[in-house]
Design a protein around this motif. Sequence first.
Motif, short mmCIF file in Angstrom:
data_model
loop_
_atom_site.label_atom_id
_atom_site.label_comp_id
_atom_site.label_asym_id
_atom_site.label_seq_id
_atom_site.Cartn_x
_atom_site.Cartn_y
_atom_site.Cartn_z
N UNK A 18 5.52 -11.25 6.16
CA UNK A 18 4.83 -10.43 6.99
C UNK A 18 4.55 -9.14 6.61
N UNK A 19 3.24 -8.88 7.00
CA UNK A 19 2.77 -7.47 6.52
C UNK A 19 2.78 -6.44 7.63
N UNK A 20 3.29 -5.05 7.63
CA UNK A 20 3.39 -4.37 8.72
C UNK A 20 2.99 -2.98 8.05
N UNK A 21 2.39 -2.06 9.01
CA UNK A 21 2.20 -0.54 8.74
C UNK A 21 3.72 0.00 8.86
N UNK A 57 0.83 -1.11 0.05
CA UNK A 57 0.00 0.10 0.09
C UNK A 57 0.89 1.19 -0.12
N UNK A 58 0.82 2.15 -0.85
CA UNK A 58 1.71 3.25 -1.17
C UNK A 58 1.84 3.99 0.10
N UNK A 59 3.13 4.50 0.62
CA UNK A 59 3.47 5.04 1.58
C UNK A 59 3.55 6.70 1.48
N UNK A 60 2.59 7.47 1.94
CA UNK A 60 2.57 9.02 1.61
C UNK A 60 4.11 9.55 2.49
N UNK A 61 4.10 10.85 2.07
CA UNK A 61 5.18 11.54 2.80
C UNK A 61 4.85 11.72 4.20
N UNK A 62 3.78 12.05 4.69
CA UNK A 62 3.28 12.25 5.85
C UNK A 62 2.25 11.29 6.10
N UNK A 74 1.55 3.65 5.03
CA UNK A 74 1.37 2.61 4.00
C UNK A 74 1.71 1.15 4.56
N UNK A 75 1.64 0.36 3.91
CA UNK A 75 1.88 -1.01 4.22
C UNK A 75 2.98 -1.67 3.36
N UNK A 76 3.87 -2.43 4.09
CA UNK A 76 4.84 -3.02 3.70
C UNK A 76 5.09 -4.63 3.81
N UNK A 77 5.47 -5.38 2.75
CA UNK A 77 5.55 -6.94 2.85
C UNK A 77 7.01 -7.24 3.25
N UNK A 78 7.42 -7.81 4.16
CA UNK A 78 8.80 -7.91 4.55
C UNK A 78 8.93 -9.41 4.39
N UNK A 115 5.64 4.60 -3.80
CA UNK A 115 4.65 3.90 -4.61
C UNK A 115 4.86 2.59 -4.25
N UNK A 116 3.56 1.82 -4.49
CA UNK A 116 3.36 0.39 -4.37
C UNK A 116 4.18 -0.50 -5.40
#
Length: 179
Positions: free
Chosen positions: A138-141, A118-123, A126-130, A151-152
């Motif tokens: 694993x998915x994390x905020x 999920x795209x991570x905005x400047x402020x 989003x979400x990252x899969x590690x 961007x995604x």
Amino acid sequence: MEALYLGCLVGGVLFALISVVFGDWIGDALGGVFDALSFEFLQPVVLAGMVTVFGGAGILIERYAGLPPVWSVSVSVLCALLSGLLLYFGYVKPMRGSENSVGYSMNDLTGRIGEVTVPVPEKGYGEVMVSMGGSGNTLHTAFSFDGDWIPAGVRVVVIDIEDGTLGVSELEKTEKGLE
């Protein structure tokens, strides 16, 4: 002597069957009573295997080898010891080493490579899969560590962790900055 061998063979087989069916219940009921007496090598499966092999080998040797009783007992004991070593080093010890956990600490994520889902905005978040290696993903905020929009689909590296949220930076941008 044949009665002793037959008793060991039947006793070992019954012990193995009872252990399979009632092993957890018996272990809970005893509650570690014998833990102080335990040796690494003397596991129940090894002992049951040794007793069973002693009985089976003794019957076979006495019936078909025609050795004197002292020799048949000695050879049966030797067979039991060898089977115990094989059971311990071929099954028990490797299985103990195979016990592992899929758990991890948030601090273990620092330095790991992930992908933005999920795209991570400047402020904002989003979400990252590690990728956690053999235990899956694993998915994390996540928030942008550099304050840039990510961007995604972009590969990122985890730089920091604040309150359970991953601070990430674009991996390619980080690599270019190192050149």
